[in-house]
Design a protein around this motif. Structure first.
Motif, PDB file in Angstrom:
ATOM      1  N   LEU A 187       0.824  -1.211   0.000  1.00 21.15           N
ATOM      2  CA  LEU A 187       0.000   0.000   0.000  1.00 21.15           C
ATOM      3  C   LEU A 187       0.857   1.259   0.000  1.00 21.15           C
ATOM      4  O   LEU A 187       0.474   2.277  -0.574  1.00 21.15           O
ATOM      5  N   LYS A 188       2.021   1.190   0.630  1.00 23.69           N
ATOM      6  CA  LYS A 188       2.928   2.333   0.599  1.00 23.69           C
ATOM      7  C   LYS A 188       3.416   2.590  -0.815  1.00 23.69           C
ATOM      8  O   LYS A 188       3.530   3.743  -1.252  1.00 23.69           O
ATOM      9  N   GLU A 189       3.666   1.512  -1.549  1.00 22.85           N
ATOM     10  CA  GLU A 189       4.095   1.654  -2.939  1.00 22.85           C
ATOM     11  C   GLU A 189       2.987   2.242  -3.805  1.00 22.85           C
ATOM     12  O   GLU A 189       3.262   2.922  -4.793  1.00 22.85           O
ATOM     13  N   ARG A 190       1.737   2.023  -3.422  1.00 25.24           N
ATOM     14  CA  ARG A 190       0.593   2.473  -4.210  1.00 25.24           C
ATOM     15  C   ARG A 190      -0.085   3.698  -3.592  1.00 25.24           C
ATOM     16  O   ARG A 190      -1.198   4.046  -3.972  1.00 25.24           O
ATOM     17  N   ARG A 191       0.533   4.351  -2.648  1.00 22.26           N
ATOM     18  CA  ARG A 191      -0.139   5.362  -1.836  1.00 22.26           C
ATOM     19  C   ARG A 191      -0.738   6.505  -2.648  1.00 22.26           C
ATOM     20  O   ARG A 191      -1.719   7.118  -2.231  1.00 22.26           O
ATOM     21  N   SER A 192      -0.179   6.806  -3.817  1.00 20.32           N
ATOM     22  CA  SER A 192      -0.699   7.908  -4.640  1.00 20.32           C
ATOM     23  C   SER A 192      -1.603   7.429  -5.758  1.00 20.32           C
ATOM     24  O   SER A 192      -2.073   8.228  -6.572  1.00 20.32           O
ATOM     25  N   GLN A 193      -1.877   6.135  -5.785  1.00 25.26           N
ATOM     26  CA  GLN A 193      -2.697   5.552  -6.858  1.00 25.26           C
ATOM     27  C   GLN A 193      -4.160   5.544  -6.451  1.00 25.26           C
ATOM     28  O   GLN A 193      -4.502   5.349  -5.293  1.00 25.26           O
ATOM     29  N   GLN A 194      -5.034   5.784  -7.443  1.00 26.15           N
ATOM     30  CA  GLN A 194      -6.466   5.712  -7.166  1.00 26.15           C
ATOM     31  C   GLN A 194      -6.841   4.293  -6.765  1.00 26.15           C
ATOM     32  O   GLN A 194      -6.423   3.318  -7.390  1.00 26.15           O
ATOM     33  N   SER A 195      -7.651   4.174  -5.721  1.00 22.32           N
ATOM     34  CA  SER A 195      -7.973   2.865  -5.159  1.00 22.32           C
ATOM     35  C   SER A 195      -8.753   1.974  -6.116  1.00 22.32           C
ATOM     36  O   SER A 195      -8.680   0.752  -6.033  1.00 22.32           O
ATOM     37  N   GLY A 196      -9.498   2.583  -7.011  1.00 19.46           N
ATOM     38  CA  GLY A 196     -10.268   1.790  -7.964  1.00 19.46           C
ATOM     39  C   GLY A 196      -9.420   0.989  -8.928  1.00 19.46           C
ATOM     40  O   GLY A 196      -9.914   0.045  -9.564  1.00 19.46           O
ATOM     41  N   TYR A 197      -8.134   1.333  -9.026  1.00 19.91           N
ATOM     42  CA  TYR A 197      -7.241   0.627  -9.941  1.00 19.91           C
ATOM     43  C   TYR A 197      -6.376  -0.415  -9.234  1.00 19.91           C
ATOM     44  O   TYR A 197      -5.517  -1.029  -9.866  1.00 19.91           O
ATOM     45  N   LEU A 198      -6.598  -0.617  -7.945  1.00 20.66           N
ATOM     46  CA  LEU A 198      -5.866  -1.646  -7.220  1.00 20.66           C
ATOM     47  C   LEU A 198      -6.426  -3.024  -7.548  1.00 20.66           C
ATOM     48  O   LEU A 198      -7.584  -3.171  -7.962  1.00 20.66           O
ATOM     49  N   SER A 199      -5.617  -4.046  -7.327  1.00 23.03           N
ATOM     50  CA  SER A 199      -6.106  -5.418  -7.481  1.00 23.03           C
ATOM     51  C   SER A 199      -7.069  -5.732  -6.336  1.00 23.03           C
ATOM     52  O   SER A 199      -7.151  -5.000  -5.341  1.00 23.03           O
ATOM     53  N   GLY A 200      -7.794  -6.846  -6.479  1.00 25.45           N
ATOM     54  CA  GLY A 200      -8.732  -7.230  -5.426  1.00 25.45           C
ATOM     55  C   GLY A 200      -8.048  -7.436  -4.088  1.00 25.45           C
ATOM     56  O   GLY A 200      -8.549  -7.008  -3.046  1.00 25.45           O
ATOM     57  N   GLY A 201      -6.890  -8.087  -4.103  1.00 22.06           N
ATOM     58  CA  GLY A 201      -6.150  -8.310  -2.864  1.00 22.06           C
ATOM     59  C   GLY A 201      -5.672  -7.016  -2.242  1.00 22.06           C
ATOM     60  O   GLY A 201      -5.729  -6.836  -1.014  1.00 22.06           O
ATOM     61  N   GLU A 202      -5.202  -6.080  -3.067  1.00 20.95           N
ATOM     62  CA  GLU A 202      -4.740  -4.790  -2.557  1.00 20.95           C
ATOM     63  C   GLU A 202      -5.901  -3.979  -1.986  1.00 20.95           C
ATOM     64  O   GLU A 202      -5.750  -3.284  -0.971  1.00 20.95           O
ATOM     65  N   GLN A 203      -7.067  -4.076  -2.624  1.00 26.18           N
ATOM     66  CA  GLN A 203      -8.236  -3.378  -2.088  1.00 26.18           C
ATOM     67  C   GLN A 203      -8.652  -3.948  -0.742  1.00 26.18           C
ATOM     68  O   GLN A 203      -9.056  -3.208   0.159  1.00 26.18           O
ATOM     69  N   GLN A 204      -8.543  -5.269  -0.585  1.00 27.29           N
ATOM     70  CA  GLN A 204      -8.875  -5.866   0.699  1.00 27.29           C
ATOM     71  C   GLN A 204      -7.882  -5.423   1.779  1.00 27.29           C
ATOM     72  O   GLN A 204      -8.260  -5.136   2.915  1.00 27.29           O
ATOM     73  N   MET A 205      -6.612  -5.360   1.410  1.00 30.74           N
ATOM     74  CA  MET A 205      -5.606  -4.846   2.349  1.00 30.74           C
ATOM     75  C   MET A 205      -5.914  -3.403   2.739  1.00 30.74           C
ATOM     76  O   MET A 205      -5.798  -3.021   3.907  1.00 30.74           O
ATOM     77  N   LEU A 206      -6.341  -2.605   1.763  1.00 30.92           N
ATOM     78  CA  LEU A 206      -6.661  -1.205   2.036  1.00 30.92           C
ATOM     79  C   LEU A 206      -7.885  -1.105   2.948  1.00 30.92           C
ATOM     80  O   LEU A 206      -7.915  -0.261   3.856  1.00 30.92           O
ATOM     81  N   ALA A 207      -8.878  -1.956   2.721  1.00 30.79           N
ATOM     82  CA  ALA A 207     -10.075  -1.928   3.567  1.00 30.79           C
ATOM     83  C   ALA A 207      -9.715  -2.249   5.017  1.00 30.79           C
ATOM     84  O   ALA A 207     -10.204  -1.604   5.951  1.00 30.79           O
ATOM     85  N   ILE A 208      -8.835  -3.238   5.214  1.00 33.01           N
ATOM     86  CA  ILE A 208      -8.396  -3.573   6.570  1.00 33.01           C
ATOM     87  C   ILE A 208      -7.559  -2.434   7.144  1.00 33.01           C
ATOM     88  O   ILE A 208      -7.726  -2.032   8.297  1.00 33.01           O
ATOM     89  N   GLY A 209      -6.642  -1.909   6.312  1.00 28.48           N
ATOM     90  CA  GLY A 209      -5.799  -0.806   6.762  1.00 28.48           C
ATOM     91  C   GLY A 209      -6.609   0.417   7.149  1.00 28.48           C
ATOM     92  O   GLY A 209      -6.306   1.081   8.155  1.00 28.48           O
ATOM     93  N   ARG A 210      -7.637   0.724   6.375  1.00 29.82           N
ATOM     94  CA  ARG A 210      -8.496   1.877   6.710  1.00 29.82           C
ATOM     95  C   ARG A 210      -9.175   1.655   8.054  1.00 29.82           C
ATOM     96  O   ARG A 210      -9.331   2.588   8.845  1.00 29.82           O
ATOM     97  N   GLY A 211      -9.559   0.402   8.329  1.00 30.75           N
ATOM     98  CA  GLY A 211     -10.148   0.093   9.627  1.00 30.75           C
ATOM     99  C   GLY A 211      -9.169   0.276  10.770  1.00 30.75           C
ATOM    100  O   GLY A 211      -9.548   0.681  11.871  1.00 30.75           O
ATOM    101  N   LEU A 212      -7.892  -0.004  10.511  1.00 31.73           N
ATOM    102  CA  LEU A 212      -6.873   0.130  11.554  1.00 31.73           C
ATOM    103  C   LEU A 212      -6.577   1.584  11.906  1.00 31.73           C
ATOM    104  O   LEU A 212      -5.979   1.850  12.953  1.00 31.73           O
ATOM    105  N   MET A 213      -6.980   2.514  11.052  1.00 35.67           N
ATOM    106  CA  MET A 213      -6.621   3.911  11.251  1.00 35.67           C
ATOM    107  C   MET A 213      -7.209   4.503  12.534  1.00 35.67           C
ATOM    108  O   MET A 213      -6.652   5.438  13.103  1.00 35.67           O
ATOM    109  N   SER A 214      -8.316   3.969  13.014  1.00 34.13           N
ATOM    110  CA  SER A 214      -8.901   4.488  14.253  1.00 34.13           C
ATOM    111  C   SER A 214      -8.308   3.821  15.487  1.00 34.13           C
ATOM    112  O   SER A 214      -8.793   4.046  16.596  1.00 34.13           O
TER     113      SER A 214
END
Length: 264
Positions: A130-157
């Motif tokens: 996700l750090k490598e993709r930090r400036s990329q639009q999320s809609g262009y991530l792979s399914g696995g990367e989007q799932q990682m982002l969804a978990i990561g977004r949850g960890l932010m709180s």
């Protein structure tokens, strides 16, 4: 940490979905909730996170306690502030936002910028892609990367409890194993509790410490993950194995289903 005490959930005031569900999720452990489609798994998570009212549902009986305090009836944002985050099924990222903007959105309950930055650094530590993709639009991530982002977004709180709803859905087995490996690391190193809803029973029981089986809104089995994995009913209905441990053939399953229909 989390205790559901004999809760019942109704939709539209008449449709009873959960019928006396009791579950406990201890601190620093992974608890899994297994069951087929329509069994009540996602409804259980929504009852905990307080979003049932948006779907005309409510907890009508029982109680939900977190850290010794009752939380059923609280607004969803107040439940997040207390330390509970739900990662929804289907990788619901904000596709038009970049990876880092998604993470910032996940930190809306953090009051200072330093805390947001620390949260982002934590996510990048466990999900370096996700750090490598930090400036990329999320809609262009792979399914696995989007799932990682969804978990990561949850960890932010900085939650105490993360509820994962079908994190393996639509992912290749190797990606699923990688995500589950990271989830185990988060539990062990960050002392986060996890309530995992998953249809891949074999993988869920391998990851979890304790488990429950729900059918038609009722808990029908409970025990350690190891004991559930050896239970003959779990083997047959969720792992697809017969009594001697070999995988059931399609023909055997087909005959069983026909016999059940004939008897009914």
């Amino acid at each position: 940490m989390l205790a559901l005490n004999n809760i019942e959930v109704v939709y539209d005031g008449v449709i009873l979905v959960l019928k006396g569900v009791s579950i406990e999720v201890p601190d620093g452990r992974i608890t899994t909730l297994l069951g087929g489609n329509g069994a009540g798994k996602t409804t259980t998570l929504k009852a905990i996170s307080g979003i049932l009212r948006a779907e005309r549902g409510e907890v009508c009986k029982g109680s939900i306690q977190f850290d010794g305090e009752r939380i059923d009836g609280l607004a969803p944002h107040d439940i997040v502030k207390r330390g509970i985050v739900q990662v929804f099924e289907g990788r619901r990222v904000f596709e038009h936002l970049t990876v880092e903007e998604n993470l910032v959105a996940g930190g809306h309950s953090v009051v200072d910028l330093r805390g947001v930055r620390q949260g982002i650094d934590l996510v990048y530590t466990y999900f370096p892609v996700l750090k490598e993709r930090r400036s990329q639009q999320s809609g262009y991530l792979s399914g696995g990367e989007q799932q990682m982002l969804a978990i990561g977004r949850g960890l932010m709180s900085r939650p105490k409890l993360v509820m994962l709803d079908e994190p393996s859905l639509g992912l290749a087995p190797m990606l699923t194993e990688e995500i589950f490996r990271i989830v185990r690391q988060l539990v062990e190193k960050e002392r986060i509790a996890v309530l995992l809803v998953e249809q891949n029973a074999a993988l869920a029981l391998e990851l979890a410490d304790h488990g429950y089986v729900i059918e038609t809104g009722r808990i029908v089995l409970e025990g350690s993950a190891a004991s559930l994995a050896q239970n003959s009913d779990v083997k047959e209905f969720y792992l697809g194995l017969n009594e001697v441990g070999s995988r059931k053939s399609y023909r055997d399953t087909k005959r069983y289903r026909r016999r059940k229909r004939w008897l009914s």
